[in-house]
Design an enzyme around this catalytic site. Structure first.
Site, PDB file in Angstrom:
ATOM      1  N   LEU A  56       0.941  -1.047  -0.079  1.00 35.80           N
ATOM      2  CA  LEU A  56      -0.057   0.044  -0.056  1.00 35.80           C
ATOM      3  C   LEU A  56       0.988   1.262  -0.046  1.00 35.80           C
ATOM      4  CD1 LEU A  56      -2.323  -1.602   2.865  1.00 35.80           C
ATOM      5  CD2 LEU A  56      -2.989  -1.315   0.418  1.00 35.80           C
ATOM      6  N   ILE A  87       4.654  -1.133   3.058  1.00 37.07           N
ATOM      7  CA  ILE A  87       4.544   0.367   2.595  1.00 37.07           C
ATOM      8  C   ILE A  87       5.217   0.540   1.365  1.00 37.07           C
ATOM      9  CG2 ILE A  87       4.619   2.625   3.520  1.00 37.07           C
ATOM     10  CD1 ILE A  87       2.384   1.022   4.772  1.00 37.07           C
ATOM     11  N   LYS A  88       4.743   1.149   0.240  1.00 34.50           N
ATOM     12  CA  LYS A  88       5.351   1.457  -0.789  1.00 34.50           C
ATOM     13  C   LYS A  88       5.803   3.302  -0.656  1.00 34.50           C
ATOM     14  CE  LYS A  88       3.953   0.278  -5.140  1.00 34.50           C
ATOM     15  NZ  LYS A  88       3.287   0.048  -6.129  1.00 34.50           N
ATOM     16  N   ILE A  89       6.905   3.483  -1.010  1.00 35.60           N
ATOM     17  CA  ILE A  89       7.553   4.771  -0.649  1.00 35.60           C
ATOM     18  C   ILE A  89       8.147   5.032  -1.938  1.00 35.60           C
ATOM     19  CG2 ILE A  89       9.331   5.871   0.562  1.00 35.60           C
ATOM     20  CD1 ILE A  89       7.599   5.091   2.647  1.00 35.60           C
TER      21      ILE A  89
END
Ligand code: E4P
Length: 219
Positions: A56, A87-89
């Site tokens: 996400l 977590i997509k960064i």
């Protein structure tokens, strides 16, 4: 090679997960917008469908805000699924700072929008669990996307880097074969490409003719 599905469409995830071939899911704001459901609805269900990394994306631009947003996402998901939250960064200097901080807190990260081996190396150094080079967008831009995967795989192999490489922005089944031949850890694949991987006209014709011939067999 692990296979992730690149969609936020819960029906597609459910159906393709039932084939027993999915190891994870990637989403992004564009995919979430396409599926027309609320973010809360999606996160309430998506973790029940696949037991593997569920990616996400955060949308903040400053590192502190990215970390805050990531923790907010984590807080909305039941404890039993926390091992799967990723977590997509986005790949920039603020993103790298956020990756370092989240890594310290034991939150998995996937550095996204990677278009070069140097970006992948920096993301890995910051502690990214995954990096996502976008090969289709490179191809679209007149650059050989798979060449970047080759470079990243060589570099990660030279230094035993544990960060896993997710080949992203896949457009067709040949991309998947090339990713697997290069030893990429993961390919994240749109549902329509997964369906194309499964099909072959000779398989369909073969099934049809076997069924027809079975009718002629004396029973
Ligand atoms: C990966 O995590 C991204 O969601 C995705 O692969 C982007 O692909 P696109 O170039 O088709 O938008």
């Amino acid at each position: 090679m692990k296979i992730f599905i690149d969609t936020a469409d819960l029906n597609e995830i459910k159906e393709i997960a039932s084939w027993g071939i999915l190891d994870g899911v990637t989403t992004n704001p564009t995919l979430l917008a396409k599926c027309g459901r609320s973010f809360q609805d999606i996160i309430d269900e998506i973790f029940t469908l696949v037991d593997g990394p569920i990616n996400l994306e955060v949308l903040s631009e400053k590192a502190d805000d990215m970390v805050r947003e990531a923790k907010q996402i984590v807080s909305k998901i039941p404890q039993k699924y926390h091992k799967n939250i990723t977590i997509k960064i986005p790949m920039d200097s603020e993103g790298l700072i956020a990756v370092k901080a989240l890594c310290k807190d034991g939150i998995k990260t996937n550095v996204t929008l990677i278009f070069s081996a140097n970006q992948a190396l920096l993301a890995a150094k910051a502690g990214a669990t995954f990096v996502s080079p976008f090969i289709g967008r490179l191809d679209d831009n007149g650059q050989e996307g798979m060449h970047v995967i080759e470079e990243i795989m060589d570099i990660f192999c030279n230094y035993d880097i544990e960060t896993e490489v997710i080949v992203a922005s896949i457009r067709h089944p040949i991309h998947v074969i090339e990713a697997a031949r290069l030893g990429a850890d993961i390919a994240t694949i749109p549902p329509e490409v997964i369906r194309k991987m499964m099909k072959h006209p000779l398989t369909d014709a073969g099934i049809k003719s076997f069924l027809k011939d079975w009718e002629k067999v004396k029973k």
